[in-house]
Design a protein around this motif. Sequence first.
Motif, mmCIF file in Angstrom:
data_model
loop_
_atom_site.group_PDB
_atom_site.id
_atom_site.type_symbol
_atom_site.label_atom_id
_atom_site.label_comp_id
_atom_site.label_asym_id
_atom_site.label_seq_id
_atom_site.Cartn_x
_atom_site.Cartn_y
_atom_site.Cartn_z
ATOM 1 N N ASP A 77 -5.837 -6.023 -7.291
ATOM 2 C CA ASP A 77 -5.971 -6.550 -5.927
ATOM 3 C C ASP A 77 -7.406 -6.947 -5.594
ATOM 4 N N GLY A 78 -8.341 -6.612 -6.477
ATOM 5 C CA GLY A 78 -9.725 -6.996 -6.254
ATOM 6 C C GLY A 78 -10.553 -5.962 -5.514
ATOM 7 N N THR A 79 -10.085 -4.742 -5.446
ATOM 8 C CA THR A 79 -10.874 -3.680 -4.795
ATOM 9 C C THR A 79 -11.392 -2.723 -5.852
ATOM 10 N N ASP A 80 -12.459 -2.034 -5.509
ATOM 11 C CA ASP A 80 -13.071 -1.076 -6.419
ATOM 12 C C ASP A 80 -12.409 0.284 -6.190
ATOM 13 N N PRO A 81 -11.634 0.782 -7.163
ATOM 14 C CA PRO A 81 -10.925 2.040 -6.960
ATOM 15 C C PRO A 81 -11.838 3.273 -6.963
ATOM 16 N N THR A 82 -13.082 3.106 -7.429
ATOM 17 C CA THR A 82 -13.982 4.246 -7.473
ATOM 18 C C THR A 82 -14.656 4.516 -6.136
ATOM 19 N N ARG A 130 0.829 -1.195 0.000
ATOM 20 C CA ARG A 130 0.000 0.000 0.000
ATOM 21 C C ARG A 130 0.871 1.256 0.000
ATOM 22 N N ALA A 131 1.934 1.271 0.805
ATOM 23 C CA ALA A 131 2.820 2.439 0.860
ATOM 24 C C ALA A 131 3.521 2.649 -0.478
ATOM 25 N N ALA A 132 3.929 1.572 -1.123
ATOM 26 C CA ALA A 132 4.566 1.690 -2.429
ATOM 27 C C ALA A 132 3.567 2.179 -3.467
ATOM 28 N N PRO A 136 -1.349 8.195 -9.994
ATOM 29 C CA PRO A 136 -2.729 7.766 -9.769
ATOM 30 C C PRO A 136 -3.226 6.695 -10.745
ATOM 31 N N ASP A 137 -2.806 6.760 -12.005
ATOM 32 C CA ASP A 137 -3.262 5.760 -12.971
ATOM 33 C C ASP A 137 -2.781 4.366 -12.598
ATOM 34 N N THR A 138 -1.537 4.271 -12.165
ATOM 35 C CA THR A 138 -1.000 2.976 -11.740
ATOM 36 C C THR A 138 -1.732 2.486 -10.508
ATOM 37 N N TRP A 176 -5.077 0.820 -11.535
ATOM 38 C CA TRP A 176 -4.923 -0.505 -12.117
ATOM 39 C C TRP A 176 -4.509 -1.528 -11.064
ATOM 40 N N GLU A 177 -3.637 -1.139 -10.146
ATOM 41 C CA GLU A 177 -3.211 -2.085 -9.109
ATOM 42 C C GLU A 177 -4.339 -2.382 -8.130
#
Length: 194
Positions: free
Chosen positions: A182-187, A164-166, A172-174, A177-178
Amino acid sequence: MPETPAAERPSSKRPLWIAVVLLLLGAGGLWGSSRLIWFAEFRDAGVRGMVLYSENGATRAVALVPLAILALAGVAGVVATGGWPRRILAFVLAAAGVAACWVAVDGVRFGGYADGVPAAEILTGRGLAFLAGMFLAAGGLVAAKGAGRMPRLGARYTTPGAKRAAREARDPDTQLWEALSDGTDPTRGPTTGR
């Protein structure tokens, strides 16, 4: 073009494998040199007359085998470590390579051998030790130069907090996608306790 911070630089496997191959060549060369004749002369054996007395590299230069073992252990150390421990190990390996070169040239002579003395094998053994020392020193220097960029053993197995720290340090775009990987909803924003 702005310089990429060290945390975002991609790791390159090429310097790691170059260092590993050089260290393995150095270890093999030192071991092979220890098996060749390094010293030979005719000695009076009493009733038997003059006999050829010879010593191999392991007997004449006792540092060859320990330096070969150090080079092999250095391979494991270079692969397993990273950062400052890898740099320190790399400088130790480079110094061991210089020591192997010194052992190879200490007491060498290029002429004055009696007939029947295997001068070619003596010079080959010392030359092989010198070449192996150069490989060992070069492998150490390659490992020292690329210590921060080369991958290390277990680097992909980091804790979720470190991931998470890395991730937060990247663009933000990376991050988006990551997060999807990881299976989480970035929105969705961070959820508070239920």
